[in-house]
Write an enzyme that holds these catalytic residues in place. Structure first.
Site, PDB file in Angstrom:
ATOM      1  N   TYR A 167      -4.171  -0.671  10.163  1.00  0.00           N
ATOM      2  CA  TYR A 167      -3.485  -0.963   8.367  1.00  0.00           C
ATOM      3  C   TYR A 167      -2.313  -0.027   8.525  1.00  0.00           C
ATOM      4  O   TYR A 167      -1.451  -1.066   7.785  1.00  0.00           O
ATOM      5  CB  TYR A 167      -4.989  -0.102   7.923  1.00  0.00           C
ATOM      6  CG  TYR A 167      -4.454  -0.321   6.641  1.00  0.00           C
ATOM      7  CD1 TYR A 167      -5.215  -1.618   5.890  1.00  0.00           C
ATOM      8  CD2 TYR A 167      -4.527   0.274   5.387  1.00  0.00           C
ATOM      9  CE1 TYR A 167      -4.951  -1.462   4.784  1.00  0.00           C
ATOM     10  CE2 TYR A 167      -4.129  -0.089   3.812  1.00  0.00           C
ATOM     11  CZ  TYR A 167      -4.895  -1.455   3.603  1.00  0.00           C
ATOM     12  OH  TYR A 167      -4.877  -1.372   2.175  1.00  0.00           O
ATOM     13  N   SER A 222       0.699  -1.437   0.087  1.00  0.00           N
ATOM     14  CA  SER A 222       0.115  -0.467   0.277  1.00  0.00           C
ATOM     15  C   SER A 222       0.932   1.460   0.215  1.00  0.00           C
ATOM     16  O   SER A 222       2.015   0.962   0.193  1.00  0.00           O
ATOM     17  CB  SER A 222      -1.060  -0.476   1.174  1.00  0.00           C
ATOM     18  OG  SER A 222      -1.345   1.093   1.254  1.00  0.00           O
TER      19      SER A 222
HETATM   20  P1  NDP Z   1     -11.202  -6.695  -1.763  1.00  0.00           P
HETATM   21  O1  NDP Z   1     -11.643  -6.947  -0.266  1.00  0.00           O
HETATM   22  O2  NDP Z   1     -11.782  -6.038  -3.432  1.00  0.00           O
HETATM   23  O3  NDP Z   1      -9.897  -7.538  -2.074  1.00  0.00           O
HETATM   24  C1  NDP Z   1     -10.111  -8.373  -1.281  1.00  0.00           C
HETATM   25  C2  NDP Z   1     -10.231 -10.050  -1.532  1.00  0.00           C
HETATM   26  O4  NDP Z   1      -9.271 -10.639  -0.441  1.00  0.00           O
HETATM   27  C3  NDP Z   1     -11.711 -10.036  -1.002  1.00  0.00           C
HETATM   28  O5  NDP Z   1     -12.595 -11.318  -1.926  1.00  0.00           O
HETATM   29  C4  NDP Z   1     -11.464 -10.908   0.448  1.00  0.00           C
HETATM   30  O6  NDP Z   1     -12.779 -11.890   0.341  1.00  0.00           O
HETATM   31  C5  NDP Z   1     -10.143 -11.609   0.185  1.00  0.00           C
HETATM   32  N1  NDP Z   1      -9.831 -12.037   1.798  1.00  0.00           N
HETATM   33  C6  NDP Z   1     -10.974 -11.194   2.663  1.00  0.00           C
HETATM   34  N2  NDP Z   1     -10.150 -11.425   4.107  1.00  0.00           N
HETATM   35  C7  NDP Z   1      -9.496 -13.290   3.987  1.00  0.00           C
HETATM   36  C8  NDP Z   1      -8.435 -14.317   4.148  1.00  0.00           C
HETATM   37  N3  NDP Z   1      -8.414 -14.714   5.507  1.00  0.00           N
HETATM   38  N4  NDP Z   1      -8.247 -15.158   3.265  1.00  0.00           N
HETATM   39  C9  NDP Z   1      -8.731 -15.157   2.157  1.00  0.00           C
HETATM   40  N5  NDP Z   1      -9.096 -14.143   1.914  1.00  0.00           N
HETATM   41  C10 NDP Z   1      -9.451 -12.480   2.217  1.00  0.00           C
HETATM   42  O7  NDP Z   1      -9.763  -5.772  -1.052  1.00  0.00           O
HETATM   43  P2  NDP Z   1      -9.052  -5.275  -3.066  1.00  0.00           P
HETATM   44  O8  NDP Z   1      -9.402  -5.725  -3.708  1.00  0.00           O
HETATM   45  O9  NDP Z   1      -8.855  -3.433  -2.194  1.00  0.00           O
HETATM   46  O10 NDP Z   1      -7.496  -5.178  -2.039  1.00  0.00           O
HETATM   47  C11 NDP Z   1      -6.462  -6.264  -2.225  1.00  0.00           C
HETATM   48  C12 NDP Z   1      -4.885  -5.359  -1.359  1.00  0.00           C
HETATM   49  O11 NDP Z   1      -5.214  -4.400  -2.023  1.00  0.00           O
HETATM   50  C13 NDP Z   1      -4.720  -5.663   0.106  1.00  0.00           C
HETATM   51  O12 NDP Z   1      -4.126  -6.166   0.686  1.00  0.00           O
HETATM   52  C14 NDP Z   1      -5.715  -4.387   0.180  1.00  0.00           C
HETATM   53  O13 NDP Z   1      -4.537  -3.188   1.239  1.00  0.00           O
HETATM   54  C15 NDP Z   1      -4.299  -3.359  -0.710  1.00  0.00           C
HETATM   55  N6  NDP Z   1      -5.070  -2.287  -1.175  1.00  0.00           N
HETATM   56  C16 NDP Z   1      -5.827  -2.013  -1.230  1.00  0.00           C
HETATM   57  C17 NDP Z   1      -6.123  -0.938  -1.679  1.00  0.00           C
HETATM   58  C18 NDP Z   1      -7.496   0.031  -2.463  1.00  0.00           C
HETATM   59  O14 NDP Z   1      -7.681   1.692  -2.214  1.00  0.00           O
HETATM   60  N7  NDP Z   1      -7.869  -0.520  -2.243  1.00  0.00           N
HETATM   61  C19 NDP Z   1      -4.748   0.831  -1.977  1.00  0.00           C
HETATM   62  C20 NDP Z   1      -3.806  -0.572  -1.512  1.00  0.00           C
HETATM   63  C21 NDP Z   1      -3.587  -1.590  -0.788  1.00  0.00           C
HETATM   64  P3  NDP Z   1     -14.131 -11.133   1.571  1.00  0.00           P
HETATM   65  O15 NDP Z   1     -14.444  -9.836   0.639  1.00  0.00           O
HETATM   66  O16 NDP Z   1     -15.230 -11.656   1.723  1.00  0.00           O
HETATM   67  O17 NDP Z   1     -13.946 -10.598   3.174  1.00  0.00           O
END
Ligand code: NDP
Length: 249
Positions: free
Chosen positions: A145, A132
């Protein structure tokens, strides 16, 4: 020859875009390790394995299932699964702190722990951590976070240094604000806390980016694909902002 990529959290947002780019731009079988399945059909080379990255055993079982179906081949790991939580330190409940660390930090450790021995045996492989902009900067009101993403910076560098001798590269992409379900949930929380209108809340998000807009998941995914390719063969141990200039301020 068809390659194999594992993506955690590939059912949504950035992870889903990463799965798609490997399928579209490369010759890959993609294995998505997530707590819930794909909500859309993205093709026969996309495979879903139910997996909670907070469970060391669940991760090891899922990676073993990949190895069995690919004849021990894993070329790329994208450790992407993560959750977001907004609160200052004294308003962060212990259970929330533990959950953020369990998914964002322990999850990255667990999946790397499961995958790296296969890459070591092959003397090649690429790991990309989804960090991030908080790998570089702290943002107010996001204590747990911030901490979790700072830890990912260290995981990236340490993995790169310890596994370079085996021909394995490890890097991080560090997205700024990207329009995904996670981002929309965070905006909903902001609206709830402040009472600001929905349109205003999204406008504020756009306005605090130097490029004047938040990013798209595909803009992160394309760079992950580049890092995984041979074109990035001399890049390891580095953290790459994809944040519309946010951390340049
Ligand atoms: P989303 O919530 O859209 O997608 C994340 C996915 O991970 C979901 O399918 C979620 O399932 C799944 N997930 C959550 N917990 C678990 C677990 N314990 N085991 C396996 N899968 C899990 O998030 P983003 O696409 O936005 O984020 C993806 C990454 O990018 C993260 O690491 C986030 O911190 C990082 N990021 C995102 C930013 C943003 O602005 N979007 C900015 C900077 C970094 P469910 O939805 O059921 O929880």
């Amino acid at each position: 020859m068809t390659k194999v990529a594992i993506v955690t959290g590939g059912s949504s947002g950035i992870g889903l875009a990463i799965c798609k780019v490997f399928l579209k731009d490369g010759d890959f079988e993609v294995y998505n390790l997530d707590v819930r399945p794909f909500v859309e059909n993205i093709g026969s080379k996309a495979h879903y394995i139910q997996c909670d990255v907070t469970s060391f055993n669940s991760v090891h079982e899922a990676v073993e299932a990949v190895r069995i179906s690919t004849n021990q081949r894993i070329d790329v790991l994208v450790s992407n699964a993560g959750i977001h939580y907004s609160a200052i330190l004294t308003e962060t409940p212990e259970a929330v702190f533990d959950r953020v660390m369990a998914i964002n930090v322990k999850g990255a450790y667990a999946v790397s722990h499961a995958v790296l021995p296969t890459m070591v045996a092959a003397r090649s492989g690429v790991v990309v951590f989804v960090g991030s902009d908080q790998c570089f900067v702290g943002k107010p009101g996001q204590f747990a976070y911030n901490m979790s993403k700072a830890a990912l910076a260290s995981i990236t560098r340490t993995t790169a240094l310890d596994y370079a001798q085996y021909g394995i590269r490890a890097n991080a992409v560090c997205p700024g604000t990207i329009d995904t379900p996670l981002f929309r949930k965070a905006v909903d929380g902001y609206i709830e806390r402040t009472g600001v209108g929905r349109e205003r809340a999204y406008k504020e998000e756009d306005e605090c980016q130097p490029l004047g807009r938040v990013g798209r998941p595909e803009e992160v995914a394309d760079f992950v694909f580049f890092l995984a390719s041979e074109k990035a063969g001399f890049i390891t141990g580095s953290l790459h902002p994809i944040d519309g200039g946010y951390t340049a301020q």
